[in-house]
Design a protein around this motif. Structure first.
Motif, mmCIF file in Angstrom:
data_model
loop_
_atom_site.group_PDB
_atom_site.id
_atom_site.type_symbol
_atom_site.label_atom_id
_atom_site.label_comp_id
_atom_site.label_asym_id
_atom_site.label_seq_id
_atom_site.Cartn_x
_atom_site.Cartn_y
_atom_site.Cartn_z
ATOM 1 N N ASP A 23 12.187 -6.563 -11.440
ATOM 2 C CA ASP A 23 12.965 -6.821 -12.650
ATOM 3 C C ASP A 23 14.453 -6.952 -12.336
ATOM 4 O OD1 ASP A 23 12.095 -7.361 -15.121
ATOM 5 O OD2 ASP A 23 11.759 -5.291 -15.744
ATOM 6 N N LYS A 24 14.930 -6.012 -11.525
ATOM 7 C CA LYS A 24 16.335 -6.031 -11.129
ATOM 8 C C LYS A 24 16.662 -7.309 -10.379
ATOM 9 C CE LYS A 24 17.803 -1.235 -10.748
ATOM 10 N NZ LYS A 24 17.868 -0.114 -9.799
ATOM 11 N N ILE B 99 15.150 -10.181 -10.490
ATOM 12 C CA ILE B 99 15.132 -11.337 -11.402
ATOM 13 C C ILE B 99 16.464 -11.420 -12.146
ATOM 14 C CG2 ILE B 99 14.071 -12.321 -13.491
ATOM 15 C CD1 ILE B 99 11.381 -11.168 -12.526
ATOM 16 N N LYS B 100 16.904 -10.282 -12.648
ATOM 17 C CA LYS B 100 18.173 -10.259 -13.384
ATOM 18 C C LYS B 100 19.332 -10.742 -12.514
ATOM 19 C CE LYS B 100 17.069 -6.933 -16.932
ATOM 20 N NZ LYS B 100 16.737 -5.525 -17.062
ATOM 21 N N ARG B 101 19.348 -10.282 -11.247
ATOM 22 C CA ARG B 101 20.415 -10.698 -10.322
ATOM 23 C C ARG B 101 20.400 -12.207 -10.119
ATOM 24 N NH1 ARG B 101 19.359 -6.159 -7.114
ATOM 25 N NH2 ARG B 101 17.969 -7.406 -5.827
ATOM 26 N N LYS B 102 19.201 -12.753 -9.904
ATOM 27 C CA LYS B 102 19.078 -14.194 -9.662
ATOM 28 C C LYS B 102 19.479 -15.005 -10.900
ATOM 29 C CE LYS B 102 17.523 -13.899 -5.487
ATOM 30 N NZ LYS B 102 18.485 -14.216 -4.445
ATOM 31 N N ILE B 103 19.071 -14.523 -12.051
ATOM 32 C CA ILE B 103 19.437 -15.228 -13.284
ATOM 33 C C ILE B 103 20.962 -15.224 -13.448
ATOM 34 C CG2 ILE B 103 19.324 -15.123 -15.822
ATOM 35 C CD1 ILE B 103 16.386 -14.330 -15.519
ATOM 36 N N HIS B 104 21.548 -14.091 -13.108
ATOM 37 C CA HIS B 104 23.002 -13.968 -13.168
ATOM 38 C C HIS B 104 23.673 -15.000 -12.254
ATOM 39 C CE1 HIS B 104 26.517 -11.748 -14.409
ATOM 40 N NE2 HIS B 104 26.964 -11.737 -13.151
ATOM 41 N N THR C 123 9.138 -13.966 -10.904
ATOM 42 C CA THR C 123 8.483 -13.809 -12.210
ATOM 43 C C THR C 123 6.975 -13.709 -12.037
ATOM 44 O OG1 THR C 123 10.234 -15.205 -13.067
ATOM 45 C CG2 THR C 123 8.428 -14.750 -14.550
ATOM 46 N N LYS D 174 6.123 -10.414 -10.710
ATOM 47 C CA LYS D 174 6.260 -9.416 -11.775
ATOM 48 C C LYS D 174 4.988 -9.385 -12.641
ATOM 49 C CE LYS D 174 8.795 -8.306 -15.899
ATOM 50 N NZ LYS D 174 9.794 -8.691 -16.886
#
Ligand SMILES: [Zn+2]
Length: 209
Positions: free
Chosen positions: A102-103, A105-110, A132, A135
């Motif tokens: 999850d972390k 994914i968030k970093r990559k989206i950022h 994803t 996940k």
């Protein structure tokens, strides 16, 4: 847990208007000679090939005492507890994995949102997709481990109930078992997978879930 067994019992009755004949260990017995099912016909448990034929009372007494022996020597509890702790370990590690994915994914989206011209967007998109997917797989694992975890705890709980009920019955007479047939049958079905035996009764193996 107890309520669940009661509900299931009534549901089973509702589901089968033309009630099929119910008896102890139905669908669980196997002959060690021919490997075929053992069924109750009249007052004898017999296999399809006829190599095993045991009186109803003898078989019920024998298997109940075997189960009680296994319970009292903690054989069942040990094997179930082992399984339970293995599943709990898997469950916890999957939960940790989910958090870190999850972390990530968030970093990559950022990174993607930042619109940095030096970044390979195609590669970044692929990474996000991969993460994803992983996940989703972890979530499925968590669900199935959770289910196994619940079932094992349920089995352990039923074994305790069975033991208490058997102490309450407190008689060798099979008629007493019949009085508690519904309760016992449901409890047994929750933790017994298979019973293998032969005509000489020198080979009685109870396999637990
Ligand atoms: Zn047989």
């Amino acid at each position: 847990m107890w309520e669940k067994a009661v509900l299931k019992r009534y549901k089973d009755k509702l589901d089968s208007p033309t009630e099929a004949k119910q008896y102890f260990f139905k669908g669980l017995l196997k002959c060690s000679h021919c490997n075929k099912k053992i069924k109750l016909i009249e007052d004898r448990y017999v296999c399809n090939d006829g190599c095993t034929s045991i009186s109803k009372n003898t078989l019920i007494k024998l298997i109940f005492s075997k189960i009680l022996w296994d319970i009292n020597t903690l054989t069942i509890q040990h094997s179930l507890s082992d399984e339970l702790s293995k599943i709990e370990t898997k469950l916890n590690s999957s939960k940790r994995e989910l958090k870190s994915t999850d972390k990530a994914i968030k970093r990559k989206i950022h990174e993607y949102m930042n619109n940095n011209p030096n970044i390979d967007i195609t590669n970044l998109k692929e990474r996000i997709e991969k993460l994803t997917k992983s996940k989703e797989e972890t979530e499925i694992n968590i669900q199935s481990y959770g289910k196994i975890n619940y079932n094992l705890s349920y089995c352990l709980n039923n074994i305790e109930k069975f033991k208490i009920l058997m102490f309450k019955i407190n008689d060798e007479d099979v008629d007493y078992f019949d009085d508690y047939f519904e309760e016992l049958k449901d409890l047994l079905n929750e933790f017994i997978k298979k019973v293998v035996l032969n005509n000489n009764l020198d080979h009685v193996k109870v396999e637990y879930i």
